[in-house]
Design a protein around this motif. Sequence first.
Motif, short mmCIF file in Angstrom:
data_model
loop_
_atom_site.label_atom_id
_atom_site.label_comp_id
_atom_site.label_asym_id
_atom_site.label_seq_id
_atom_site.Cartn_x
_atom_site.Cartn_y
_atom_site.Cartn_z
N VAL A 172 6.75 20.32 12.11
CA VAL A 172 5.40 20.73 12.47
C VAL A 172 5.18 20.61 13.97
CG1 VAL A 172 2.96 20.09 12.23
CG2 VAL A 172 4.39 20.28 10.22
N VAL A 173 5.61 19.51 14.56
CA VAL A 173 5.42 19.31 15.99
C VAL A 173 6.21 20.33 16.80
CG1 VAL A 173 5.88 17.70 17.89
CG2 VAL A 173 4.80 16.88 15.82
N ILE A 191 7.35 23.36 15.90
CA ILE A 191 6.89 24.75 15.75
C ILE A 191 5.50 24.94 16.38
CG2 ILE A 191 5.76 24.77 13.49
CD1 ILE A 191 8.36 27.27 14.66
N CYS A 192 4.63 23.93 16.30
CA CYS A 192 3.31 24.04 16.94
C CYS A 192 3.45 24.08 18.46
CB CYS A 192 2.41 22.89 16.52
SG CYS A 192 1.80 23.06 14.84
N ASN A 193 4.34 23.23 19.01
CA ASN A 193 4.58 23.29 20.45
C ASN A 193 5.17 24.63 20.86
OD1 ASN A 193 3.66 21.00 21.77
ND2 ASN A 193 5.41 19.79 21.14
N ILE A 200 4.75 27.55 19.40
CA ILE A 200 3.71 28.58 19.33
C ILE A 200 2.75 28.48 20.52
CG2 ILE A 200 1.70 29.33 18.00
CD1 ILE A 200 3.38 28.66 15.47
N MET A 201 2.36 27.25 20.87
CA MET A 201 1.43 27.09 21.99
C MET A 201 2.07 27.45 23.32
SD MET A 201 -1.53 26.44 20.97
CE MET A 201 -2.23 26.08 22.56
N HIS A 217 -2.67 20.51 26.87
CA HIS A 217 -1.70 20.86 25.83
C HIS A 217 -0.38 20.14 26.07
CE1 HIS A 217 1.95 23.23 24.95
NE2 HIS A 217 1.51 23.05 23.74
N GLY A 232 1.07 17.49 23.57
CA GLY A 232 2.29 17.99 22.94
C GLY A 232 3.52 17.18 23.31
#
Length: 175
Positions: free
Chosen positions: A79-80, A82-84, A86-87, A115, A119
């Motif tokens: 999760v961490v 893939i979220c990083n 994407i951002m 961010h 992140g």
Amino acid sequence: MSHGAGLVRTTCSSGSAFGPRAGAGQRGTSTSEGMLDPVYPRTHGALLKVAQMVTLLIAFICVRSSPWINQSAYRYFEVVTICNLIMILAFYLVHLFRLYRVLTCISWPLSELLHYLIGTLLLLVASIVAASKSYSQSELVAAAIFGFIATFLCLASVWLSYKISCVTQSTDAAV
């Protein structure tokens, strides 16, 4: 306590999608008039973002391709990362397509700094957890290593974003 007339400054644009001067002047007179920034992909910030995205993608693929021993630790790592990813891609596209000119209500340097601060901290925790739960499986060890490399690259972006948002603003205020 008196409330005198003061200056209220807003940066929200009421112009068109291409800015307030979209129809003014001749079209195609300069490369800076278009929506795509041809110089940005060669800058240090863009190359750093691409390196971060590549390392995060490799770390994510390493975790996805391995049999997990500890489900919750690697779900968090996934999760961490893939979220990083994407951002960082979103900020890359904002700079590439010059969306910061259209969406002027957002302080882009400050939002990028926040961010990267959050992140990077989450990525560091996720990489430490992934390294401690890897149990000598090569895919999970590789994921943790790429997580630490991405953390280091994100720290470089924190420094770059801080330099852009805070140091530039303080020198502008002093002038």
